[in-house]
Structures are given as C-alpha cells and as structure tokens.
Write a protein that holds these residues in place. Structure first.
Motif, short mmCIF file in Angstrom:
data_model
loop_
_atom_site.label_atom_id
_atom_site.label_comp_id
_atom_site.label_asym_id
_atom_site.label_seq_id
_atom_site.Cartn_x
_atom_site.Cartn_y
_atom_site.Cartn_z
N LEU A 211 0.83 -1.20 0.00
CA LEU A 211 0.00 0.00 0.00
C LEU A 211 0.87 1.26 0.00
N PRO A 212 0.72 2.16 -0.98
CA PRO A 212 1.52 3.40 -0.99
C PRO A 212 1.17 4.29 0.20
N PRO A 213 2.09 5.16 0.60
CA PRO A 213 1.80 6.07 1.72
C PRO A 213 0.69 7.05 1.36
N ILE A 214 0.05 7.57 2.39
CA ILE A 214 -1.04 8.55 2.25
C ILE A 214 -0.45 9.94 2.43
N LEU A 215 -0.82 10.86 1.56
CA LEU A 215 -0.26 12.21 1.56
C LEU A 215 -1.11 13.13 2.42
N LEU A 216 -0.48 13.77 3.42
CA LEU A 216 -1.15 14.66 4.35
C LEU A 216 -0.58 16.07 4.26
N TRP A 217 -1.40 17.06 4.61
CA TRP A 217 -0.95 18.45 4.72
C TRP A 217 -1.21 18.88 6.16
N TYR A 218 -0.16 19.31 6.84
CA TYR A 218 -0.30 19.74 8.22
C TYR A 218 -0.90 21.14 8.27
N VAL A 219 -1.99 21.29 9.02
CA VAL A 219 -2.65 22.59 9.20
C VAL A 219 -2.37 23.05 10.63
N GLY A 220 -1.47 24.03 10.76
CA GLY A 220 -0.99 24.44 12.06
C GLY A 220 -2.07 24.96 12.99
N GLY A 221 -3.03 25.71 12.47
CA GLY A 221 -4.06 26.29 13.33
C GLY A 221 -4.93 25.26 14.01
N LEU A 222 -4.93 24.01 13.48
CA LEU A 222 -5.76 22.95 14.05
C LEU A 222 -4.93 21.84 14.67
N CYS A 223 -3.60 21.94 14.57
CA CYS A 223 -2.71 20.85 15.02
C CYS A 223 -3.19 19.52 14.45
N SER A 224 -3.62 19.52 13.22
CA SER A 224 -4.19 18.34 12.57
C SER A 224 -3.67 18.25 11.14
N TYR A 225 -4.03 17.15 10.48
CA TYR A 225 -3.59 16.91 9.11
C TYR A 225 -4.81 16.77 8.20
N VAL A 226 -4.69 17.31 7.01
CA VAL A 226 -5.73 17.15 5.99
C VAL A 226 -5.25 16.10 4.99
N VAL A 227 -6.11 15.16 4.65
CA VAL A 227 -5.76 14.11 3.68
C VAL A 227 -5.85 14.72 2.28
N ILE A 228 -4.68 14.87 1.65
CA ILE A 228 -4.64 15.41 0.28
C ILE A 228 -4.84 14.32 -0.74
N ASP A 229 -4.19 13.18 -0.53
CA ASP A 229 -4.32 12.04 -1.46
C ASP A 229 -4.27 10.75 -0.66
N GLY A 230 -5.22 9.86 -0.93
CA GLY A 230 -5.18 8.55 -0.28
C GLY A 230 -6.36 8.24 0.60
N HIS A 231 -7.52 8.88 0.36
CA HIS A 231 -8.70 8.57 1.17
C HIS A 231 -9.05 7.08 1.10
N TYR A 232 -8.98 6.50 -0.10
CA TYR A 232 -9.32 5.09 -0.25
C TYR A 232 -8.23 4.18 0.29
N ARG A 233 -6.97 4.61 0.19
CA ARG A 233 -5.89 3.81 0.77
C ARG A 233 -6.00 3.79 2.30
N LEU A 234 -6.37 4.93 2.87
CA LEU A 234 -6.55 4.99 4.33
C LEU A 234 -7.69 4.08 4.76
N GLN A 235 -8.79 4.11 4.02
CA GLN A 235 -9.93 3.26 4.38
C GLN A 235 -9.58 1.79 4.22
N ALA A 236 -8.80 1.46 3.18
CA ALA A 236 -8.38 0.07 2.97
C ALA A 236 -7.55 -0.41 4.15
#
Length: 342
Positions: A211-236
């Motif tokens: 399974l390829p890695p999932i691409l995230l973008w760190y959003v500093g104001g929320l101390c969280s990550y947004v899934v940019i690519d890989g929603h289906y890989r994450l669910q798998a």
C-alpha cells in the motif's frame, strides 16, 4: 508561472529524513485549495470558493471545533492523479530504505505536473510519518494505533505524531467534531464509497504489504492533518487492520539561532579535561557533544499560511449557524459559537 525545486534532506549521520521543496509562484495567486482565517479564532478550508469545513479554536487553546461540509465521493479535481498498479509495483520492488524517498519525489512530481493547487510560495518539507510503538495504554484495533516521525540525529526539522483514534470517519462522516490537539487528527476532504471497486483493490494491496503512503498536509491552526491524497488507501488500511504509512507536507519557516560563545567555551574546556583524564573517553560521545554545542543551523518550524477571507466574526457565525440548522445538527452550536471546550 510557478516553479519548484527539491532536494533530499539528511541528518548528521547522513540518514535520509525528508525532502525539501522550494515553491516559486506569484504571491498574489491564491491556490484553489487554501485556508481562510478571521478574527476570534475562526477558519474556513476552501476549494474553488466552496467551504470544505469550518473550524474555530477554543478559548482554552486545548483544541478546536470542526464542522465538516458533506462532499461527493470524489473532489472535482484532485492534486494527485490516481496511482496505477505499475507505480505501486515499481516502488514495492525497491529496497526498503529507498521507498520513502522515491514516494516523496513521486508525489512532488505529480503536484508539480498538476500545478500543485494547494502549495503556496515558500519552503515546504515532506517527511515520513510511520507506525510506532504507542506511548499510551494499549487499545485494540485502529484506535490503538500510533504514528511518529522516525528517530534521527538532529535535523532541526518538524517532528510529527498521530494517534489512531484521531482518524476521522470518511465513510459515514460526522458533521461536528471536537479536535483534541493531543491526537493529531486526520481530516478527510471527501466521503469514501465502501462498495467502490478501487477500495477493494487497495484492500488487496494492503494485505500484500504494498500500500503506498497517504499524503497529508499539516494545518498548524488545528494541530491536525488534511488528507490530500489517499482517502481510499486509508480506508483500505482501516478495513484490513493494517497500519498505513504517511507522508506529511508542511510549510516551514527558518529560525536562526546564535549559540552562546561563553557556553561553547565552557563545554569545550570540560570535554577536553574529561578526555585528558580518561584515556577511554568515548570518541562518539565527545564528537556528538561538540556538534550539539556548536551547531548553529537554523531550526525549521511548521506553520500554515491563511488568507484573510472571512469578513467578520458575525458573518462566520451566521454561516455556520445556517449550515448546521440545515443539517439538523445544532447540539454543539452554542459551544462552537462561544469557543467553549468540549
């Protein structure tokens, strides 16, 4: 016109720790996918003028409220085209130590070729976020998963972590979430069809270990990550109970440091004295202490640029109130408006 330059990043022991990316594009050009901010801790995450979610920081600064806007199964346009089987197999056949550097370059090249519609000008860093031993009480299933950046020899780059219980549901997403900043939440930008053929294919790859890695973008104001690519890989990965790998993209600012010369001299003198008194004084320890004392490389801290696109606090509150009223989900509305902790 926008341009990109990238180079590999290595720590003091010459170990690969990430990819450095310089983005040069007109500063007046607002990416299609971007964060907007306003006064009183209000935020909106926008795509083509439409909000994907609203958020507001609690007055306690222990977390934030998130209001997700239901989206179709796919976004209108994805920053990264679908990964095909040839790409999966090519990377899977690489030596383990080469897979992450190659996947980082793959994603950056795809973003470059597709105009990278969320990268704004400046310096970005791509770093791995991998399964690790949890620092917390063991919990069965994905809720007990823990991820962190690998150990390194002082690269002065941001370190990331995330906990499995912070992965938000993208199959039946809730509209309102409380984001505990201690979890490192993963926020999906669209829903996932649990019966999609692509999900079945990715579940097979998860079982195979490719399974390829999932691409995230760190959003500093929320101390969280947004899934940019890989929603289906994450669910798998969730469906198969297989811990996934991630690549975190973050924009960074360099903070120059100036070591104290008097402290440097004291440490140097102390080390020389210990070395003279002890013929078996460990050379590695000696060298590492000197490196740490005289290391004047800048520290890179992560931040997220936001555009001032929210007219007023009243406008943000009215928009969120109208949206949640339409959704029939006003249970936490007052806490959201007043920025109360959950």
């Amino acid at each position: 016109m926008q341009q990109f330059w990238w180079r590999d990043l290595r720590d003091l022991e010459d170990k690969w720790v990430g990819l450095s990316i310089e983005v040069n594009r007109p500063k007046s050009s607002k990416p299609l996918l971007h964060l907007q901010s306003g006064n009183n801790g209000r935020m909106k995450f926008m795509l083509n003028g439409s909000p994907l979610f609203w958020a507001t920081i609690a007055t306690s600064y222990y977390g934030a409220w998130l209001v997700r806007n239901p989206r179709p199964v796919q976004l209108e346009s994805s920053p990264v085209p679908p990964i095909d089987s040839a790409d999966v197999q090519e990377h899977f056949e690489l030596p383990v130590e080469e897979r992450f550097p190659r996947w980082c370059r793959y994603f950056i090249n795809q973003l470059m070729n597709n105009q990278a519609d969320f990268l704004y000008p400046g310096h970005w860093v791509a770093r791995p976020l991998l399964p690790a031993v949890s620092r917390y009480k063991p919990v069965a299933g994905p809720d007990g998963w823990y991820f962190s950046t690998p150990a390194e020899a002082s690269s002065h780059l941001p370190n990331w972590y995330a906990r499995g219980e912070g992965i938000l549901d993208n199959v039946q997403p809730h509209t309102v979430h409380w984001l505990d900043w201690g979890l490192g939440h993963l926020i999906g930008l669209h829903t996932v069809d649990p019966f999609a053929g692509r999900l079945k294919w990715w579940r097979k790859k998860a079982r195979e270990g490719s399974l390829p890695p999932i691409l995230l973008w760190y959003v500093g104001g929320l101390c969280s990550y947004v899934v940019i690519d890989g929603h289906y890989r994450l669910q798998a990965a969730l469906d198969e109970g297989v811990k996934p790998d991630f690549i975190v993209l973050s924009s960074t600012k360099a903070q120059q440091i100036k070591p104290c010369e008097a402290t440097q001299q004291r440490v140097f003198s102390s080390l020389m004295l210990q070395n003279a008194r002890n013929s078996k004084f460990n050379v590695h320890t000696f060298n590492q202490a000197l490196i740490n004392t005289f290391d004047d490389r800048p520290w890179h801290w992560a931040g997220t640029h936001a555009w001032a696109g929210i007219p007023s606090d009243q406008a943000w509150c009215a928009e969120v109130t109208s949206f949640l009223t339409e959704q029939g989900n006003t249970e936490h509305l007052q806490d959201i408006i007043e920025r109360c902790e959950y």
